[in-house]
Enzyme design. Structure first.
Site, PDB file in Angstrom:
ATOM      1  N   ASP A  39      92.171  26.971   4.089  1.00  0.00           N
ATOM      2  CA  ASP A  39      93.399  25.838   3.474  1.00  0.00           C
ATOM      3  C   ASP A  39      92.911  24.628   3.408  1.00  0.00           C
ATOM      4  O   ASP A  39      91.984  24.168   3.238  1.00  0.00           O
ATOM      5  CB  ASP A  39      94.378  26.320   4.250  1.00  0.00           C
ATOM      6  N   HIS A  51      99.572  21.832   4.186  1.00  0.00           N
ATOM      7  CA  HIS A  51      99.715  23.260   3.853  1.00  0.00           C
ATOM      8  C   HIS A  51      99.204  24.104   4.789  1.00  0.00           C
ATOM      9  O   HIS A  51      99.816  25.123   5.528  1.00  0.00           O
ATOM     10  CB  HIS A  51      99.235  23.400   2.478  1.00  0.00           C
ATOM     11  N   SER A  95     103.456  31.240   0.107  1.00  0.00           N
ATOM     12  CA  SER A  95     102.235  30.679   1.363  1.00  0.00           C
ATOM     13  C   SER A  95     102.691  30.688   2.550  1.00  0.00           C
ATOM     14  O   SER A  95     101.584  30.800   3.535  1.00  0.00           O
ATOM     15  CB  SER A  95     101.950  29.078   0.900  1.00  0.00           C
TER      16      SER A  95
END
Lengths: 265, 255
Positions: free
Chosen positions: B30, B70, B216
Site C-alpha cells: 500500500d 491509506h 479498500s
C-alpha cells in the site's frame, strides 16, 4: 500536411467526438447510473439539475462559466443531500489539489485552498481512484476555515482512468454519515462531472486557437493537463488552421470543420 | 446433499474465534504504514519500499512511512482483527503517490521472498495491457504455489480490474456488516466476497482515527479473517481457505 488528409483526420475526430457527446447526453438524461437509487427519490430538484447539465452538454460553449459550475456543484450537493460541495483540480507543480469552486457551507472560504495529498481523504480518493466516505474531513482544513465539517464524500474525477481532480460533498443532511447508496450515486455523478470538466478544457483550447491568447483561462481549468487524445486533436486543428492561412481558398471548409468541432451536439 | 452441506459451518466459526493471528505474517502492499500510531504499536515487523532505478524496480528494507494514510487504515483494521499477526509493510506508492502494475508486481515478489502467509492488496488496476496482465499473473501464480494468500479490493464502480480478477485471488467488495465475522461469499463469481466496509473506524496518520466507507477498507477485514484462520490451523492453502470462508459465510444468516 496534405489538405485532404487534414480534412479527413478532422472528419474522423468529429465523428469520434460526436459519439462521445451522444453518450454524455444519454448519461445525463438517465441520471446517476444506479439500480435501486434515484436522484428524484432523494431530492426532487436533482433530476432537473441533471437536465440542465445535459442541456449544457448539448449546447456546447454557450453557457456562462459560473452558471455551469454552480449548476454542477449544486447538483453534486443535492444528489446526496449535503450542505456543501467542492471541486478540486490537481496542481502537478505543487502536488496538491486546489479547490477551484465550492457551494454551500464554507464555500466562500474554501476556494483557493490547497489540499495536500499526504494523509488527506482527498488524497486517498485522488491517488487510489476510489470514492470514499469519511468522518471527519480534514483537521487542517477545519482549523484554517474555522468550520468543523462533520463528514465528507469524495469522488475522483477520472477520464480514461486518469485522475484530474475530485468532486466532494460535505455534511450529510440529517445523518451522521454518507451512505453506501450515496457512494453509488456519486460514482456515476463524478463520471459526468469529469466529462464536463474535460469538455470545458476542449472548448477553452478551441477558443485559444480561434481567438489566440485573448481567450480567458477558465478558473476551474487552471492546471488541468490535456489528455493525450485531446492533445492530438488539438494538433490536428492547429494544422488545419495553418493550412487555412496558407490556402485561403480552403477557408470556408476549414471554418465549417472547426465550427463543427466547437459546436457539436 | 449439496457441497455446502458437507462443510461444518460451526466448526469453521470456532476456528475463526480461536485464531489471533499468532505466527502469521501479513503483508500490506500500500502507501506505507504509520507504525508510530498507538493503534499499531509493535505490530509492524518489517518494512519495505519498492523503488525504481533506471526503469527497474526493487524492494528495499526502509521505514516505509505512509504517504497517504491509506496503508495505515488497512494495517489498523488487520491488527484489530488479528492482533498477534506480524505485519509487513510493503510500500509501493512513492512520495508523489505514483503507483503502477510494475510496482505491484515487485511488491508481490517481495511478499513471496519474505514468506508472507497473507498479502492485503487494497488496490485495483484498471485498463491493464494484455502483457501486463500476463506478467502479473506469473507472480500471482507463484504466490499461490508459495502459499501466500492474496486478498484484493475490487473497484468501487465494479469494473473489472486486477489483481482482484485473477481466480486464485480473493476479491472483496464492501457491505454494511456489524463486524468481520459477518460476510458474504459467492462461489464462482469474480468478486467472491463482501465484507464490512461501511463506517469503519480506522487509525489515520497524525494519531487520529477516521470513519471510512469504501472497498479498500473491506479488504483488510478479509485479510484479518484469513490470518485468524491460518493461526488456528497453520498451513492452510488458498483453496482450503476459500472453502472454509464459503462454509462460514453469513449470506443472510446471523453470524
Amino acid at each position: 500536411m496534405d489538405i485532404l488528409q487534414a480534412i479527413e483526420r478532422v472528419s474522423r475526430a468529429v465523428e469520434v467526438l460526436s459519439n462521445e457527446i451522444k453518450e454524455l447526453k444519454l448519461m445525463a438524461s438517465q441520471g446517476p447510473p444506479s439500480g435501486s437509487y434515484s436522484a428524484q427519490a432523494v431530492y426532487p430538484g436533482a433530476d432537473d439539475q441533471l437536465k440542465i447539465v445535459a442541456g449544457y452538454l448539448a449546447l456546447g460553449p454557450g453557457m456562462d462559466q459560473d452558471e455551469l459550475l454552480n449548476t454542477l456543484l449544486s447538483c453534486a450537493q443535492q444528489v446526496v443531500r449535503a450542505e456543501g460541495a467542492g471541486l478540486t483540480i490537481y496542481d502537478d507543480q505543487k502536488d496538491v489539489l486546489v479547490f477551484r469552486a465550492a457551494t454551500g457551507v464554507g464555500a466562500d472560504k474554501i476556494v483557493g485552498w490547497e489540499v495536500p495529498l499526504t494523509n488527506s481523504q482527498h488524497g486517498i480518493a485522488f491517488r487510489m481512484r476510489q470514492v470514499i466516505s469519511s468522518t471527519p474531513l480534514n483537521r487542517a482544513i477545519d482549523q484554517a476555515l474555522g468550520i468543523t465539517y462533520r463528514n465528507v464524500l469524495i469522488a475522483p474525477l477520472l477520464i480514461n482512468d486518469e485522475a484530474i481532480g475530485t468532486v466532494s460533498a460535505v455534511n450529510k443532511i440529517a445523518e451522521d454519515h454518507f451512505t453506501p447508496q450515496d457512494i453509488e450515486a456519486y460514482t456515476g455523478f463524478a463520471e459526468l462531472a469529469a466529462h464536463i470538466v474535460r469538455q470545458r478544457m476542449r472548448e477553452y483550447n478551441l477558443m485559444r486557437i480561434i481567438e489566440g491568447d485573448a481567450a480567458e483561462v477558465p478558473r476551474e481549468l487552471a492546471g488541468v493537463k490535456n489528455l493525450t487524445g485531446d492533445a492530438e486533436l488539438l494538433q490536428i486543428i492547429k494544422d488545419v488552421v495553418a493550412i487555412e492561412r496558407r490556402s485561403p481558398e480552403m477557408l470556408p471548409l476549414c471554418r465549417q470543420l472547426i465550427g463543427a468541432l466547437a459546436n457539436m451536439g | 446433499m449439496t457441497f455446502e452441506q458437507l462443510l461444518d459451518r460451526d466448526k469453521v466459526l470456532e476456528l475463526i474465534e480461536q485464531g489471533t493471528g499468532r505466527g502469521v505474517k501479513v503483508g500490506i502492499l500500500d502507501s506505507g504504514v504509520d507504525f508510530t500510531h498507538p493503534a499499531l504499536a509493535d505490530s509492524v515487523h518489517r518494512s519495505f519500499e519498492v523503488r525504481e532505478s533506471h526503469g527497474n524496480f526493487a524492494a528495499h528494507e526502509a521505514p516505509g512511512t505512509d504517504v497517504l494514510g491509506h496503508g495505515t487504515m488497512c494495517a489498523g483494521v488487520i491488527h484489530e482483527i488479528a492482533p498477534e499477526a506480524e505485519l509487513y509493510n510493503i510500500k509501493t506508492l512513492d512520495e508523489r503517490g505514483q503507483n503502477s502494475p510494475a510496482k505491484v508486481i515487485c511488491g508481490l515478489e517481495c511478499a513471496i521472498a519474505q514468506g508472507l502467509h497473507v498479502l492485503n492488496l487494497s488496490l485495483v488496476s484498471l485498463n491493464m495491457s494484455r502483457n501486463t496482465i500476463v506478467d502479473m499473473l506469473y507472480w500471482v501464480e507463484k504466490a499461490y504455489y508459495s502459499g501466500t494468500i492474496l486478498v484484493a479490493a475490487t473497484d468501487n464502480k465494479q469494473k473489472r480490474g486486477f489483481p482482484g480478477d485473477y481466480s486464485s485471488v480473493i476479491a472483496v467488495d464492501f457491505q454494511h456488516f456489524p463486524d468481520f465475522r459477518s460476510f458474504n461469499y459467492y462461489l464462482g463469481k469474480p468478486v467472491e466476497m463482501e465484507a464490512k466496509g461501511v463506517y469503519v473506524e480506522a487509525p489515520f496518520p497524525g494519531n487520529t482515527y477516521v470513519s471510512t466507507t469504501c472497498t479498500s477498507i473491506a479488504c483488510p477485514h478479509v485479510t484479518g479473517l484469513v490470518a485468524r484462520l491460518l493461526s488456528a490451523m497453520p498451513g492452510l492453502t488458498s483453496f482450503q481457505i476459500k472453502t472454509l470462508l464459503m462454509a462460514a459465510r453469513s449470506n443472510g444468516r446471523k453470524a
